[in-house]
Scaffold this motif. Structure first.
Motif, mmCIF file in Angstrom:
data_model
loop_
_atom_site.group_PDB
_atom_site.id
_atom_site.type_symbol
_atom_site.label_atom_id
_atom_site.label_comp_id
_atom_site.label_asym_id
_atom_site.label_seq_id
_atom_site.Cartn_x
_atom_site.Cartn_y
_atom_site.Cartn_z
ATOM 1 N N LEU A 25 61.247 101.475 -55.652
ATOM 2 C CA LEU A 25 62.511 101.733 -54.979
ATOM 3 C C LEU A 25 63.721 101.297 -55.781
ATOM 4 O O LEU A 25 64.823 101.740 -55.518
ATOM 5 C CB LEU A 25 62.532 101.009 -53.621
ATOM 6 C CG LEU A 25 61.489 101.460 -52.607
ATOM 7 C CD1 LEU A 25 61.555 100.587 -51.368
ATOM 8 C CD2 LEU A 25 61.672 102.906 -52.238
ATOM 9 N N GLY A 26 63.558 100.392 -56.724
ATOM 10 C CA GLY A 26 64.688 99.909 -57.494
ATOM 11 C C GLY A 26 65.479 98.839 -56.784
ATOM 12 O O GLY A 26 66.647 98.617 -57.094
ATOM 13 N N SER A 27 64.871 98.157 -55.810
ATOM 14 C CA SER A 27 65.514 97.069 -55.091
ATOM 15 C C SER A 27 64.938 95.747 -55.563
ATOM 16 O O SER A 27 63.779 95.667 -55.966
ATOM 17 C CB SER A 27 65.287 97.218 -53.583
ATOM 18 O OG SER A 27 65.813 98.430 -53.130
ATOM 19 N N ASP A 28 65.746 94.697 -55.494
ATOM 20 C CA ASP A 28 65.292 93.378 -55.907
ATOM 21 C C ASP A 28 64.486 92.711 -54.797
ATOM 22 O O ASP A 28 64.593 93.073 -53.622
ATOM 23 C CB ASP A 28 66.492 92.494 -56.272
ATOM 24 C CG ASP A 28 67.207 92.999 -57.512
ATOM 25 O OD1 ASP A 28 66.526 93.608 -58.371
ATOM 26 O OD2 ASP A 28 68.421 92.793 -57.627
ATOM 27 N N VAL A 29 63.708 91.696 -55.184
ATOM 28 C CA VAL A 29 62.895 90.949 -54.221
ATOM 29 C C VAL A 29 63.818 90.238 -53.238
ATOM 30 O O VAL A 29 64.810 89.623 -53.621
ATOM 31 C CB VAL A 29 61.993 89.933 -54.952
ATOM 32 C CG1 VAL A 29 61.222 89.084 -53.967
ATOM 33 C CG2 VAL A 29 61.037 90.666 -55.884
ATOM 34 N N GLY A 30 63.502 90.350 -51.953
ATOM 35 C CA GLY A 30 64.303 89.721 -50.906
ATOM 36 C C GLY A 30 65.325 90.640 -50.284
ATOM 37 O O GLY A 30 65.892 90.308 -49.236
ATOM 38 N N GLU A 31 65.586 91.790 -50.876
ATOM 39 C CA GLU A 31 66.560 92.728 -50.315
ATOM 40 C C GLU A 31 65.996 93.432 -49.092
ATOM 41 O O GLU A 31 64.791 93.635 -48.963
ATOM 42 C CB GLU A 31 66.959 93.787 -51.347
ATOM 43 C CG GLU A 31 67.952 93.332 -52.368
ATOM 44 C CD GLU A 31 68.455 94.484 -53.226
ATOM 45 O OE1 GLU A 31 68.480 95.628 -52.740
ATOM 46 O OE2 GLU A 31 68.813 94.215 -54.386
ATOM 47 N N LYS A 32 66.896 93.826 -48.216
ATOM 48 C CA LYS A 32 66.519 94.615 -47.041
ATOM 49 C C LYS A 32 66.573 96.095 -47.411
ATOM 50 O O LYS A 32 67.478 96.543 -48.109
ATOM 51 C CB LYS A 32 67.476 94.358 -45.875
ATOM 52 C CG LYS A 32 67.593 92.914 -45.473
ATOM 53 C CD LYS A 32 66.348 92.442 -44.770
ATOM 54 C CE LYS A 32 66.552 90.998 -44.299
ATOM 55 N NZ LYS A 32 65.329 90.364 -43.902
ATOM 56 N N VAL A 33 65.587 96.854 -46.919
ATOM 57 C CA VAL A 33 65.512 98.288 -47.173
ATOM 58 C C VAL A 33 65.375 98.979 -45.825
ATOM 59 O O VAL A 33 64.651 98.509 -44.945
ATOM 60 C CB VAL A 33 64.289 98.620 -48.061
ATOM 61 C CG1 VAL A 33 64.186 100.110 -48.292
ATOM 62 C CG2 VAL A 33 64.365 97.883 -49.372
ATOM 63 N N VAL A 34 66.077 100.094 -45.653
ATOM 64 C CA VAL A 34 65.995 100.863 -44.410
ATOM 65 C C VAL A 34 65.426 102.235 -44.733
ATOM 66 O O VAL A 34 65.953 102.960 -45.574
ATOM 67 C CB VAL A 34 67.383 100.993 -43.743
ATOM 68 C CG1 VAL A 34 67.293 101.854 -42.496
ATOM 69 C CG2 VAL A 34 67.948 99.628 -43.412
ATOM 70 N N PHE A 35 64.328 102.581 -44.067
ATOM 71 C CA PHE A 35 63.733 103.911 -44.188
ATOM 72 C C PHE A 35 64.226 104.737 -43.005
ATOM 73 O O PHE A 35 63.928 104.429 -41.854
ATOM 74 C CB PHE A 35 62.195 103.827 -44.167
ATOM 75 C CG PHE A 35 61.620 103.017 -45.297
ATOM 76 C CD1 PHE A 35 61.601 103.507 -46.587
ATOM 77 C CD2 PHE A 35 61.088 101.762 -45.071
ATOM 78 C CE1 PHE A 35 61.071 102.773 -47.630
ATOM 79 C CE2 PHE A 35 60.545 101.014 -46.103
ATOM 80 C CZ PHE A 35 60.538 101.526 -47.383
ATOM 81 N N ASP A 36 64.979 105.803 -43.289
ATOM 82 C CA ASP A 36 65.534 106.612 -42.206
ATOM 83 C C ASP A 36 64.771 107.912 -41.982
ATOM 84 O O ASP A 36 65.056 108.615 -41.014
ATOM 85 C CB ASP A 36 67.011 106.892 -42.446
ATOM 86 C CG ASP A 36 67.274 107.533 -43.794
ATOM 87 O OD1 ASP A 36 66.328 107.650 -44.585
ATOM 88 O OD2 ASP A 36 68.430 107.913 -44.041
ATOM 89 N N GLN A 37 63.819 108.220 -42.857
ATOM 90 C CA GLN A 37 62.997 109.409 -42.645
ATOM 91 C C GLN A 37 61.779 109.014 -41.812
ATOM 92 O O GLN A 37 60.690 108.773 -42.334
ATOM 93 C CB GLN A 37 62.559 110.012 -43.968
ATOM 94 C CG GLN A 37 63.644 110.774 -44.677
ATOM 95 C CD GLN A 37 63.087 111.586 -45.817
ATOM 96 O OE1 GLN A 37 62.199 111.140 -46.524
ATOM 97 N NE2 GLN A 37 63.611 112.783 -45.986
ATOM 98 N N VAL A 38 61.975 108.941 -40.497
ATOM 99 C CA VAL A 38 60.906 108.582 -39.565
ATOM 100 C C VAL A 38 60.412 109.875 -38.932
ATOM 101 O O VAL A 38 61.158 110.571 -38.244
ATOM 102 C CB VAL A 38 61.415 107.595 -38.497
ATOM 103 C CG1 VAL A 38 60.304 107.241 -37.526
ATOM 104 C CG2 VAL A 38 61.973 106.347 -39.155
#
Length: 102
Positions: A25-38
């Motif tokens: 995903l290209g996010s750092d450890v500890g970051e919050k990620v939101v998946f909107d394709q549910v």
């Protein structure tokens, strides 16, 4: 409660507290990620999206960024002396599902 999300060209069935490996995903450890394709939200009542459920999202936290085990790719053609050996390690992001918003 569970949900089916789409990310990285794949679909995953998740519930709160699950740890899953998704494409990087290209996010750092500890970051919050939101998946909107549910695609679906299940539980006592099931909501099916067409193609996604309106207003639904899944919140997760990045646990790790790493590489998977090495896959050996070996090409061979008989009688010609052609041998080609390559290795590939796919990068992935491990996330922990925190909350499912229906």
């Amino acid at each position: 409660m569970y949900a089916i999300i789409a990310t990285g060209g794949k679909q995953y069935k998740v519930s709160e507290g699950d740890k899953i490996r998704v494409e990087k995903l290209g996010s750092d450890v500890g970051e919050k990620v939101v998946f909107d394709q549910v695609l679906l939200v299940g539980g006592s009542d099931v909501k099916v999206g067409a193609p996604t459920v309106n207003g639904a999202s899944v919140e997760a936290e990045v646990v790790a960024n790493a590489k998977a085990k090495k896959v050996i790719v070996y090409k061979y053609k008989r009688k010609t002396g052609y041998h080609n050996k390559n290795g590939h390690r796919q990068q992935y992001t491990e996330v922990e599902i925190k909350k499912i918003n229906a």
